[in-house]
Design a protein around this motif. Structure first.
Motif, PDB file in Angstrom:
ATOM      1  N   GLU A  84      -3.611  -5.380  -2.485  1.00 38.49           N
ATOM      2  CA  GLU A  84      -4.791  -4.567  -2.265  1.00 38.49           C
ATOM      3  C   GLU A  84      -6.016  -5.469  -2.243  1.00 38.49           C
ATOM      4  OE1 GLU A  84      -6.108  -2.000  -1.427  1.00 38.49           O
ATOM      5  OE2 GLU A  84      -4.828  -0.266  -1.711  1.00 38.49           O
ATOM      6  N   TYR A  98      -8.621  -4.774  -5.025  1.00 40.86           N
ATOM      7  CA  TYR A  98      -8.260  -4.775  -6.444  1.00 40.86           C
ATOM      8  C   TYR A  98      -8.452  -6.179  -7.004  1.00 40.86           C
ATOM      9  CZ  TYR A  98      -5.942  -3.543 -10.762  1.00 40.86           C
ATOM     10  OH  TYR A  98      -5.678  -3.290 -12.085  1.00 40.86           O
ATOM     11  N   ALA A 111      -8.711  -0.245  -7.471  1.00 43.28           N
ATOM     12  CA  ALA A 111      -8.872  -0.468  -6.036  1.00 43.28           C
ATOM     13  C   ALA A 111      -9.587   0.714  -5.398  1.00 43.28           C
ATOM     14  CB  ALA A 111      -7.510  -0.674  -5.377  1.00 43.28           C
ATOM     15  N   LYS A 118      -1.127  -4.215  -6.432  1.00 44.01           N
ATOM     16  CA  LYS A 118      -2.279  -4.933  -6.989  1.00 44.01           C
ATOM     17  C   LYS A 118      -2.477  -6.278  -6.295  1.00 44.01           C
ATOM     18  CE  LYS A 118      -2.489  -2.975 -11.657  1.00 44.01           C
ATOM     19  NZ  LYS A 118      -2.328  -3.240 -13.110  1.00 44.01           N
ATOM     20  N   VAL A 148      -3.577   1.951 -10.216  1.00 45.56           N
ATOM     21  CA  VAL A 148      -4.210   1.083  -9.224  1.00 45.56           C
ATOM     22  C   VAL A 148      -5.552   1.627  -8.741  1.00 45.56           C
ATOM     23  CG1 VAL A 148      -3.957  -0.018  -6.955  1.00 45.56           C
ATOM     24  CG2 VAL A 148      -1.965   0.216  -8.463  1.00 45.56           C
ATOM     25  N   TYR A 149      -5.641   2.956  -8.556  1.00 45.60           N
ATOM     26  CA  TYR A 149      -6.824   3.531  -7.912  1.00 45.60           C
ATOM     27  C   TYR A 149      -7.726   4.334  -8.853  1.00 45.60           C
ATOM     28  CZ  TYR A 149      -4.264   2.215  -3.720  1.00 45.60           C
ATOM     29  OH  TYR A 149      -3.589   1.508  -2.761  1.00 45.60           O
ATOM     30  N   ARG A 166     -10.744  -2.356 -13.865  1.00 48.48           N
ATOM     31  CA  ARG A 166     -10.707  -2.561 -12.419  1.00 48.48           C
ATOM     32  C   ARG A 166      -9.788  -1.552 -11.727  1.00 48.48           C
ATOM     33  NH1 ARG A 166     -12.938  -7.723 -11.790  1.00 48.48           N
ATOM     34  NH2 ARG A 166     -14.100  -8.092 -13.720  1.00 48.48           N
TER      35      ARG A 166
END
Length: 227
Positions: A220, A223, A13, A217, A69-70, A11
């Motif tokens: 977002e 996310y 975001a 996380k 995160v991305y 996963r």
């Protein structure tokens, strides 16, 4: 259960959020600042470094957040933007250097020294930056593909070790002459201590990096935490 975990998608975001551009802006600013401050060679007894040692490790902390995160593509976008802004900064320094100086301006020679050193450092910094940050982002994402949301420490430490090694080797080899390092011994000290210091800073910063990643996380909207 292991089979289910392996099939579970990793996963990340989306970049169209409020947080991503803030991280990219800070990331880019830190890179430019570190390249300017690196024009001064610094010595603490036998320890040789440059003025960028204070700020530059923080770019890897933000790089870890972006990658975790991305994802790799989003981190690579930030890296390329930082690259472009550094090129623009170098170009504008040279334009400023060749603008006609006012009669009262007495620092033209000093400006020339800084711009010339900055140009060599910008080449070194960009080469090391692209190599190191790309390795850093790739390692974070590659480990996350296998561990999902577990073992964040392994992603952060592993990416730091590899990314900083690549960055420091490339940067120091090119930059040494710009700050006055002329012997292989001094180059070896400069490179080894630079890699150790930057890696140590990131390891010390791990608790803060953990908290920043956890916060982003949680907040977002795009996310989704793995089950």
């Amino acid at each position: 259960m292991t089979s289910t975990e392996n099939r579970e998608p990793t996963r990340f975001a989306q970049t169209g959020s409020a947080y991503y551009p803030i991280f990219v802006a800070v990331f880019t600013a830190l890179v430019i600042i570190s390249n300017v401050t690196a024009t001064k060679g610094v010595a603490f007894g036998p320890i040789l470094t440059d003025g960028g040692f204070i700020v530059f490790p923080l770019t890897y902390v933000i790089g870890d957040v972006l990658s975790e995160v991305y994802g790799f593509k989003a981190a690579r976008k930030a890296i390329l933007l930082g690259f472009a802004m550094n090129i623009l900064a170098a170009f504008m320094f040279w334009v400023t250097l060749y603008l006609p100086a006012a009669d009262f301006y007495e620092n033209q020679a000093h400006l020339e020294n800084v711009v010339h050193a900055y140009t060599q450092l910008i080449i070194a910094g960009l080469a090391g930056f692209i190599v190191g940050q790309t390795i850093n982002a790739w390692v974070v994402v590659a480990i996350k593909e296998r561990t999902k949301e577990k073992h964040l420490w392994a992603r952060l430490v592993g990416s730091t070790f590899a990314g900083q090694l690549g960055d420091t080797l490339v940067f120091c080899t090119i930059a040494a002459g710009a700050i006055g390092i002329t012997t292989f011994k001094d180059l070896a000290v400069y490179t080894a201590l630079g890699w150790f210091y930057k890696t140590a800073v990131e390891v010390v910063m791990l608790p803060i990096t953990y908290r920043v990643i956890a916060y982003v996380k949680r907040h977002e909207p795009t996310y989704a935490l793995a089950a």
